[in-house]
Design an enzyme around this catalytic site. Sequence first.
Site, PDB file in Angstrom:
ATOM      1  N   GLY A 180     -22.444   5.209   0.098  1.00 33.90           N
ATOM      2  CA  GLY A 180     -21.468   5.900  -0.731  1.00 33.90           C
ATOM      3  C   GLY A 180     -21.466   5.122  -2.156  1.00 33.90           C
ATOM      4  O   GLY A 180     -22.430   4.363  -2.383  1.00 33.90           O
ATOM      5  N   GLY A 221     -23.812   4.048   5.609  1.00 32.93           N
ATOM      6  CA  GLY A 221     -22.994   4.548   4.558  1.00 32.93           C
ATOM      7  C   GLY A 221     -23.350   4.134   3.123  1.00 32.93           C
ATOM      8  O   GLY A 221     -23.105   3.063   2.680  1.00 32.93           O
ATOM      9  N   LYS A 255       0.818  -1.259   0.059  1.00 32.97           N
ATOM     10  CA  LYS A 255       0.002   0.093  -0.051  1.00 32.97           C
ATOM     11  C   LYS A 255       0.724   1.291   0.058  1.00 32.97           C
ATOM     12  O   LYS A 255       2.009   1.068   0.303  1.00 32.97           O
ATOM     13  CB  LYS A 255      -0.747  -0.107   1.352  1.00 32.97           C
ATOM     14  CG  LYS A 255      -1.944   0.885   1.159  1.00 32.97           C
ATOM     15  CD  LYS A 255      -3.231   0.192   0.584  1.00 32.97           C
ATOM     16  CE  LYS A 255      -4.568   1.093   0.585  1.00 32.97           C
ATOM     17  NZ  LYS A 255      -5.535   0.246   0.319  1.00 32.97           N
TER      18      LYS A 255
END
Length: 368
Positions: A199, A197, A97
């Site tokens: 989204g 959520g 990452k």
Amino acid sequence: MESKVVTEVSANHQTDEHTVFSNPSFVNHEQVVFCYDERTGLKAIIAVHNTTLGPALGGTRFWNYKSEAEAVKDVLRLSRGMTFKAAISGLNLGGGKAVIIGDSKKDKSEGLFRRYGQFVNSLGGKYITAEDVGTNVNDMVFVNKETKFVSGLPEATGGSGDPSPVTAYGVYMGMKASAKHKWGSDSLSGKTIAVQGVGHVGEYLVEFLAKENAKVYISDIHEEQLKHVAQRFGSEIVSLDGIYDVDMDIYAPCALGGTVNTETLNRLKCSIIAGSANNQLAHELDHGKMVMDKGIIYAPDFLINAGGLINVYSELNGYNRENAMNATQKIYDVTLEILRKSDEENVPTIIAAKEIAEKRIADKLNSK
Ligand code: NAD
């Protein structure tokens, strides 16, 4: 000498948190690269946790960290999580990452992403990047001008585009498998499901659930998006805090990490927890065990939200949405395998999942 990331020349800040090798999140990282460019203002950290199964693939997070120590901690924690995610999903990928320190609304530029791309390129393919929180597919186009080691490019350029529909499909598969394990049938028809959520991922998830005639409750801090989803799918809006008290069968956290904690576990009346958010358990061991003791099934987040990773992985071999969806469907079987192992060995599901992931890596090492 111990490697230190010193954010400020102050004795107060010389805590262990500022270390790299002895940081609690370091756990056997292979390589951590600090990237700096004065001209563009780039400050990035690339963490490669483990490349036993293949190159480390993980997105680049653009975040205004309060301190460099916080950025180090975050990148190490996230990259290790990617190792588990890739391994449990059966992908020939390692875990890595990256974070870019800055304000994604003000500090982005083509130059910065191109310079970052040069750093990614310098790793020769050991790390492959993609979008993450604060970055998008268009930023990756700039990165791609300097390196081929980037995935998650726009569909118009032959890339895999927005991973959210695929992530939502994987969460849906994990949820159905959990239902099968709990109730003997994977039908979600008539089940009450609270999605926190709505989204990118949450909205697609609600779509799958609405199609199956589940009763869906939703919450979001974004009022307009909340109303849009409620109107589109006939879901019922609940307050941000009230979501934990809904009389529900399934709790689906699709916003933030850490929402499964001691306080919420005293309120949640669900039988299953299955959502897309990363790191849902505030404390993996304590809350993993608490969930198990309460008889709640926890579908491990890093498994059931792996659709996005599977999607960008598919892009490496020539993208095809159908192939990505088919590969994501396998999350159903892996979830069942983990839930059975958890029952048989009386261990939290997150531990059962990590053991399977670790075994896959150990088997590969032993076969060399
Ligand atoms: P998003 O930003 O599009 O959606 C998150 C939603 O949560 C937003 O609408 C936001 O307003 C809402 N929200 C924030 N705080 C909230 C709160 N306290 N209560 C209720 N709602 C709140 O992000 P996304 O891409 O949909 O991802 C959702 C989660 O899934 C994130 O944790 C992300 O890390 C994880 N995830 C996403 C993907 C992907 O493919 N997008 C892949 C793996 C994991």
